[in-house]
Design an enzyme around this catalytic site. Structure first.
Site, mmCIF file in Angstrom:
data_model
loop_
_atom_site.group_PDB
_atom_site.id
_atom_site.type_symbol
_atom_site.label_atom_id
_atom_site.label_comp_id
_atom_site.label_asym_id
_atom_site.label_seq_id
_atom_site.Cartn_x
_atom_site.Cartn_y
_atom_site.Cartn_z
ATOM 1 N N CYS A 76 58.968 42.294 71.553
ATOM 2 C CA CYS A 76 58.646 43.264 72.599
ATOM 3 C C CYS A 76 58.908 42.672 73.977
ATOM 4 O O CYS A 76 58.906 41.450 74.155
ATOM 5 C CB CYS A 76 57.178 43.676 72.496
ATOM 6 S SG CYS A 76 56.750 44.502 70.955
ATOM 7 N N GLU A 78 56.989 42.625 76.613
ATOM 8 C CA GLU A 78 55.845 41.889 77.145
ATOM 9 C C GLU A 78 55.812 40.460 76.608
ATOM 10 O O GLU A 78 55.634 39.505 77.365
ATOM 11 C CB GLU A 78 54.530 42.600 76.786
ATOM 12 C CG GLU A 78 54.435 44.024 77.285
ATOM 13 C CD GLU A 78 54.956 45.080 76.314
ATOM 14 O OE1 GLU A 78 54.443 46.203 76.351
ATOM 15 O OE2 GLU A 78 55.878 44.775 75.523
ATOM 16 N N CYS A 113 51.121 42.941 71.365
ATOM 17 C CA CYS A 113 51.313 42.496 72.752
ATOM 18 C C CYS A 113 49.982 42.392 73.485
ATOM 19 O O CYS A 113 49.789 41.496 74.307
ATOM 20 C CB CYS A 113 52.256 43.443 73.495
ATOM 21 S SG CYS A 113 53.974 43.213 72.991
#
Length: 162
Positions: A76, A78, A113
């Site tokens: 991801c 993040e 995340c």
């Protein structure tokens, strides 16, 4: 220093070292997350996400989602941005801005995340944004209430090992 991290250089924001973030800095952070979104590699989901992470000493690290044909090996935006910052020696953060192509709602980080962000504290800011630049401000603690963090590992436990 005022260079773009995506080209291997550091972008630095002038917020004078405090934990308070100016409206101008928030807008720049969201803009950088939107720019990072443009570099997303998402041939499978077609769901672009970008993130811009502001360290305590005002460096910005951008990240985008990177998918893989073996779906669970993707990363991801993040976690990408945080990993880049950590690999450069930064572990204290002021804020992260997250961008996607969703028009009708603010992008929200996945559970993985949220836990990854929590590793680095629970009281830093998270800006969930839309493509028009509007945003919702939260903290990591608000995104992941009653969380488990590094400090929990040193708490008293029942010793069940011989």
């Amino acid at each position: 220093m005022d260079k773009d991290r995506s080209s291997g250089e550091v972008k630095h924001m002038n917020d004078h070292g405090s934990r308070q973030i100016s409206l101008e800095t928030v807008k720049k952070l969201i803009e950088q997350s939107q720019q990072a979104k443009e570099r997303a590699y998402c041939p499978y989901s077609k769901f672009r996400v970008g993130a811009a992470l502001l360290t305590l000493d005002n460096h910005v690290f951008a990240g985008c989602n990177v998918e893989n044909a073996c779906y669970n090996l993707g990363i991801c935006a993040e976690r990408n941005a945080i990993s880049k910052a950590v690999s450069e020696g930064h572990t204290s953060f002021k804020a992260i801005a997250i961008a996607s192509d969703l028009n009708d709602q603010f992008i929200s980080p996945c559970g993985g995340c949220r836990q990854f962000m929590r590793e680095f504290g629970s009281h830093w800011e998270v800006y969930l944004s839309k493509p028009d630049g509007s945003y919702q401000k939260m903290t990591v603690s608000e995104l992941l209430p009653i969380s488990f963090g590094p400090e929990d590992l040193s708490k008293d436990k029942v010793n069940s090992f011989p």
